[in-house]
Write a protein that holds these residues in place. Structure first.
Motif, mmCIF file in Angstrom:
data_model
loop_
_atom_site.group_PDB
_atom_site.id
_atom_site.type_symbol
_atom_site.label_atom_id
_atom_site.label_comp_id
_atom_site.label_asym_id
_atom_site.label_seq_id
_atom_site.Cartn_x
_atom_site.Cartn_y
_atom_site.Cartn_z
ATOM 1 N N LEU A 1 0.817 -1.213 0.000
ATOM 2 C CA LEU A 1 0.000 0.000 0.000
ATOM 3 C C LEU A 1 0.849 1.260 0.000
ATOM 4 C CD1 LEU A 1 -2.753 -1.073 2.557
ATOM 5 C CD2 LEU A 1 -2.792 -1.228 0.076
ATOM 6 N N VAL A 2 2.134 1.138 -0.252
ATOM 7 C CA VAL A 2 3.010 2.306 -0.282
ATOM 8 C C VAL A 2 2.496 3.302 -1.331
ATOM 9 C CG1 VAL A 2 4.666 1.397 -1.969
ATOM 10 C CG2 VAL A 2 5.434 3.030 -0.258
ATOM 11 N N THR A 3 2.613 4.585 -1.021
ATOM 12 C CA THR A 3 2.070 5.619 -1.914
ATOM 13 C C THR A 3 3.141 6.114 -2.880
ATOM 14 O OG1 THR A 3 2.671 7.462 -0.470
ATOM 15 C CG2 THR A 3 0.534 6.389 -0.069
ATOM 16 N N PRO A 4 2.724 6.716 -3.983
ATOM 17 C CA PRO A 4 3.705 7.328 -4.890
ATOM 18 C C PRO A 4 4.550 8.400 -4.202
ATOM 19 C CG PRO A 4 1.587 7.123 -5.989
ATOM 20 C CD PRO A 4 1.368 6.753 -4.545
ATOM 21 N N HIS B 1 13.248 7.836 -3.541
ATOM 22 C CA HIS B 1 14.119 8.165 -4.679
ATOM 23 C C HIS B 1 14.965 9.394 -4.386
ATOM 24 C CE1 HIS B 1 13.081 5.297 -7.778
ATOM 25 N NE2 HIS B 1 11.812 5.415 -7.438
ATOM 26 N N LYS B 2 14.373 10.369 -3.728
ATOM 27 C CA LYS B 2 15.098 11.605 -3.404
ATOM 28 C C LYS B 2 16.214 11.345 -2.388
ATOM 29 C CE LYS B 2 14.339 16.222 -1.524
ATOM 30 N NZ LYS B 2 13.368 17.114 -0.883
ATOM 31 N N LEU B 3 15.942 10.482 -1.415
ATOM 32 C CA LEU B 3 16.908 10.213 -0.349
ATOM 33 C C LEU B 3 17.962 9.181 -0.747
ATOM 34 C CD1 LEU B 3 14.430 10.207 2.635
ATOM 35 C CD2 LEU B 3 16.190 11.915 2.160
ATOM 36 N N PHE B 4 17.676 8.384 -1.770
ATOM 37 C CA PHE B 4 18.622 7.377 -2.247
ATOM 38 C C PHE B 4 18.875 7.588 -3.739
ATOM 39 C CE2 PHE B 4 16.344 5.495 1.328
ATOM 40 C CZ PHE B 4 17.378 5.040 2.118
ATOM 41 N N ARG C 1 15.568 0.062 -8.493
ATOM 42 C CA ARG C 1 15.628 1.359 -7.815
ATOM 43 C C ARG C 1 14.298 1.701 -7.168
ATOM 44 N NH1 ARG C 1 16.829 6.154 -10.355
ATOM 45 N NH2 ARG C 1 17.254 6.861 -8.273
ATOM 46 N N SER C 2 13.242 0.953 -7.479
ATOM 47 C CA SER C 2 11.911 1.230 -6.960
ATOM 48 C C SER C 2 11.432 0.047 -6.130
ATOM 49 C CB SER C 2 10.943 1.469 -8.121
ATOM 50 O OG SER C 2 9.603 1.370 -7.693
ATOM 51 N N TRP C 3 10.883 0.339 -4.953
ATOM 52 C CA TRP C 3 10.367 -0.737 -4.126
ATOM 53 C C TRP C 3 9.187 -1.409 -4.799
ATOM 54 C CZ3 TRP C 3 5.981 -2.497 -1.884
ATOM 55 C CH2 TRP C 3 6.144 -3.525 -0.953
#
Length: 141
Positions: A91-94, A101-104, A120-122
């Protein structure tokens, strides 16, 4: 519940939460709502920065970081992004994905343990495991 952790224990907790969301319903699905995960930095001497996991004014879990003096705020923001992903699972949100992405930036988030493909994307990683390795899991399960 309140827990005092050092940063190495926080990293292990985050990894455990993220891994658990791959094989079982996420914590958010279990309580049928998104839980709120917040980092509460403190400016009061002697207090520890705290992560809170809560919903509807109820705090389910507070994690205080005991060795925070030697670490930068970036570490805690990265852990916050990973905790949100671990807690919310599928249920993670965009917005949470963008935060990660910003922090990693330019870093592989996870590598598939079966085929070693980097992601690179969960959400891409989660989808890959559920779709591309579905038969693998059914054969071993």
């Amino acid at each position: 519940m309140k827990k005092l952790l050092a940063t190495d224990a926080l990293r292990r907790l985050v990894n455990t939460l993220v891994d658990a969301s791959l094989t079982s319903p996420s914590l958010a699905e279990m309580v049928h709502q998104h839980l709120l995960v917040e980092w509460v930095p403190t400016s009061i001497p002697g207090d520890y920065p705290t992560y809170q996991i809560s919903a509807d004014n109820t705090i389910y879990w507070e994690i205080e970081i005991s060795d925070s003096a030697s670490h930068r705020a970036l570490l805690y923001q990265q852990a916050l992004a990973l905790l949100r992903i671990g807690v919310n699972g599928a249920l993670v949100t965009p917005q949470e994905e963008r935060m990660a992405h910003k922090l990693f930036p330019m870093r592989v988030f996870r590598t598939c343990p079966s085929c070693q493909q980097p992601f690179r994307s969960w959400l891409d990683y989660y989808g890959h495991l559920k779709l591309d390795h579905l038969l693998d899991h059914q054969r071993t399960g």
